[in-house]
Scaffold this motif. Structure first.
Motif, PDB file in Angstrom:
ATOM      1  N   GLN A 244       0.817  -1.208   0.000  1.00 15.55           N
ATOM      2  CA  GLN A 244       0.000   0.000   0.000  1.00 15.55           C
ATOM      3  C   GLN A 244       0.856   1.265   0.000  1.00 15.55           C
ATOM      4  N   ASP A 245       2.106   1.146   0.435  1.00 16.68           N
ATOM      5  CA  ASP A 245       3.010   2.306   0.453  1.00 16.68           C
ATOM      6  C   ASP A 245       3.530   2.652  -0.946  1.00 16.68           C
ATOM      7  N   TYR A 246       3.418   1.719  -1.865  1.00 13.97           N
ATOM      8  CA  TYR A 246       3.997   1.866  -3.199  1.00 13.97           C
ATOM      9  C   TYR A 246       2.976   2.438  -4.171  1.00 13.97           C
ATOM     10  N   MET A 250       2.956   7.033  -9.614  1.00 14.25           N
ATOM     11  CA  MET A 250       3.850   8.130  -9.250  1.00 14.25           C
ATOM     12  C   MET A 250       5.313   7.679  -9.168  1.00 14.25           C
ATOM     13  N   LYS A 251       5.518   6.350  -9.173  1.00 14.25           N
ATOM     14  CA  LYS A 251       6.863   5.781  -9.043  1.00 14.25           C
ATOM     15  C   LYS A 251       7.529   6.247  -7.740  1.00 14.25           C
ATOM     16  N   THR A 252       6.767   6.171  -6.660  1.00 19.59           N
ATOM     17  CA  THR A 252       7.259   6.576  -5.339  1.00 19.59           C
ATOM     18  C   THR A 252       6.867   5.529  -4.312  1.00 19.59           C
ATOM     19  N   ILE A 253       7.489   5.619  -3.145  1.00 22.38           N
ATOM     20  CA  ILE A 253       7.102   4.766  -2.026  1.00 22.38           C
ATOM     21  C   ILE A 253       7.138   5.592  -0.749  1.00 22.38           C
ATOM     22  N   ARG A 276       8.916  10.375   4.901  1.00 23.78           N
ATOM     23  CA  ARG A 276       9.211  10.934   3.586  1.00 23.78           C
ATOM     24  C   ARG A 276       8.601  10.078   2.483  1.00 23.78           C
ATOM     25  N   VAL A 277       8.604  10.634   1.291  1.00 21.78           N
ATOM     26  CA  VAL A 277       8.199   9.899   0.096  1.00 21.78           C
ATOM     27  C   VAL A 277       9.426   9.790  -0.801  1.00 21.78           C
ATOM     28  N   GLN A 359      17.181  14.273   1.153  1.00 21.24           N
ATOM     29  CA  GLN A 359      15.749  14.065   1.362  1.00 21.24           C
ATOM     30  C   GLN A 359      15.378  12.591   1.178  1.00 21.24           C
ATOM     31  N   GLN A 360      15.952  11.944   0.182  1.00 25.05           N
ATOM     32  CA  GLN A 360      15.678  10.533  -0.068  1.00 25.05           C
ATOM     33  C   GLN A 360      16.053   9.667   1.136  1.00 25.05           C
ATOM     34  N   MET A 361      17.153  10.021   1.785  1.00 22.74           N
ATOM     35  CA  MET A 361      17.663   9.217   2.892  1.00 22.74           C
ATOM     36  C   MET A 361      17.018   9.560   4.232  1.00 22.74           C
TER      37      MET A 361
END
Length: 408
Positions: A244-246, A250-253, A276-277, A359-361
């Motif tokens: 559900q997080d994926y 949007m190609k995000t998690i 974060r996303v 931000q990704q990390m």
């Protein structure tokens, strides 16, 4: 007049209860309290001791230091009264940690992450209570901590000592706020343990050849590692991910929970920045596509233990599986957490935007990212030449100079 009545008239606040006990009575918080004192009621000495107990209790009530649980630890009434300055630290520390969980705005303390709460709870039980549990809140001194640190600091680092003492210091700050004590006796103290070991090897990322070897099996665990290397997720975050997080469109998690060894349950993350996303690269998306056939129909979690087909139970089984893999493919073993450092270093070394990687990390700010991985940011060929290629005022002939320098 019987002996019992004589004793009752002589010793105030004490009365006969049974053949093996006396009853103590006193007023506390506007209510009359009755507690049992086990003794031989036929001996006047027992009545004398009981009356002295009542006297001490009444004195502490007047002074504001009476603590119900310290005097009557087995009484059901003890849990209805908040600890006072006269409470033993073994009782006050768990109370303060529970208050701290919801946050203490007046002390500028935000709500605790579940993992930190569990860590504090374990530290209180295993370390602080054996060391200071039988000292009252209003009787602990800096010397008590210095003496303990001199001994305990022989086997742990200074930073570990600081982490252990943190719940104690905050608890005493709370005691000041609640006017149980006038000041925190531990304010400003500094204790020293062992010096930190050389941290040069703290970041020990996998190189290109090692990454290929680790992913060569192409099995379910390879999907886990591929996703870890190309997202930089903490292991505790990755094993808590659900489908559900994926977001495929949007190609995000979404990262909003974690599962660590200290929790043994899914809980919140430690810092606001950790929520974060993440924008997924093609390689990370490929890992998810490969993983779908293993867990999407039957599991909420994306990555599960391939052996049990259930959620990973912390980092220990992951390390065990990873150690075996490293041995089989001939890669020097490092902790699986190095996949996170690998993500940072391979991206920064090829010139990815540091703010984006930060931000990704889930880092608090880009300054931390740059400080942590500075050597990988600077260690690049032709570093600082990107602006030249886009904004130079040199004509094409003069560009030959740049080509010459590049060759050199």
């Amino acid at each position: 007049m019987g002996r019992k009545q004589q004793y009752k008239n002589k010793y105030k606040g004490v009365s006969y209860q049974s053949g093996a006990s006396l009853q103590l009575s006193f007023s506390y918080k506007g209510k009359q309290q009755f507690q049992t004192y086990e003794c031989d009621p036929n001996q006047e000495q027992s009545w004398l001791i009981a009356s002295e107990i009542v006297y001490d209790i009444k004195r502490e009530i007047r002074e504001g230091t009476f603590d119900y649980k310290r005097w009557f630890p087995d009484s059901k009434k003890a849990i209805t009264y908040a600890p006072t300055g006269g409470a033993f630290l073994k009782d006050y520390l768990p109370y303060a940690n529970q208050v701290r969980l919801a946050g203490i705005p007046k002390l500028n303390k935000p709500p605790l992450a579940q993992a930190t709460y569990v860590y504090n709870k374990r530290t209180i039980k295993r370390v602080l209570t054996p060391a200071f549990g039988n000292i009252c809140v209003d009787e602990i001194h800096a010397d008590d901590v210095y003496k303990w640190a001199d001994h305990y600091g022989k086997k742990v680092t200074t930073s570990t000592l600081f982490n252990i003492l943190s719940p104690l210091k905050v608890s005493l700050d709370l005691a000041v706020l609640e006017k149980k004590i006038k000041e925190n006796p531990l304010k400003g103290i500094t204790v020293y343990g062992l010096p930190k070991k050389n941290k040069l090897d703290k970041h020990d990322p996998f190189n290109k050849e090692e990454i290929k070897a680790l992913l060569s099996y192409g099995d379910e665990f390879s999907n886990y590692l591929r996703f870890a290397i190309f997202t930089g997720l903490r292991p505790s975050e990755q094993i808590a991910l659900t489908w559900q997080d994926y977001s495929e469109t949007m190609k995000t998690i979404r990262v909003d929970k974690g599962f660590s060894d200290s929790d043994y349950e899914v809980s919140g993350l430690k810092t606001p920045a950790a929520y974060r996303v993440i924008h997924l690269s093609p390689t990370a998306i490929y890992a998810l596509d490969c993983q779908k056939k293993h867990t999407r129909p039957q599991n909420a979690e994306i990555f599960v233990n391939p052996y049990t087909k259930e959620m990973w139970t912390g980092s220990t089984p992951i390390r065990q599986r990873f150690r075996l893999l490293c041995k089989n493919v001939g890669v020097r073993y490092r902790k699986p957490y190095q996949t996170r450092h690998t993500y940072a270093t391979i991206n920064l070394s090829v010139g990815e935007n540091a703010a984006f990687i930060s931000q990704q990390m889930g880092h608090t700010d880009v300054g931390f990212t740059l400080k942590t991985y500075a050597s990988y940011v600077l260690n690049k060929n032709n570093a600082g030449w990107k602006a030249d290629s886009q904004f130079t005022d040199l004509d094409t002939k003069t560009q030959k100079l740049l080509e010459f320098v590049k060759k050199d």
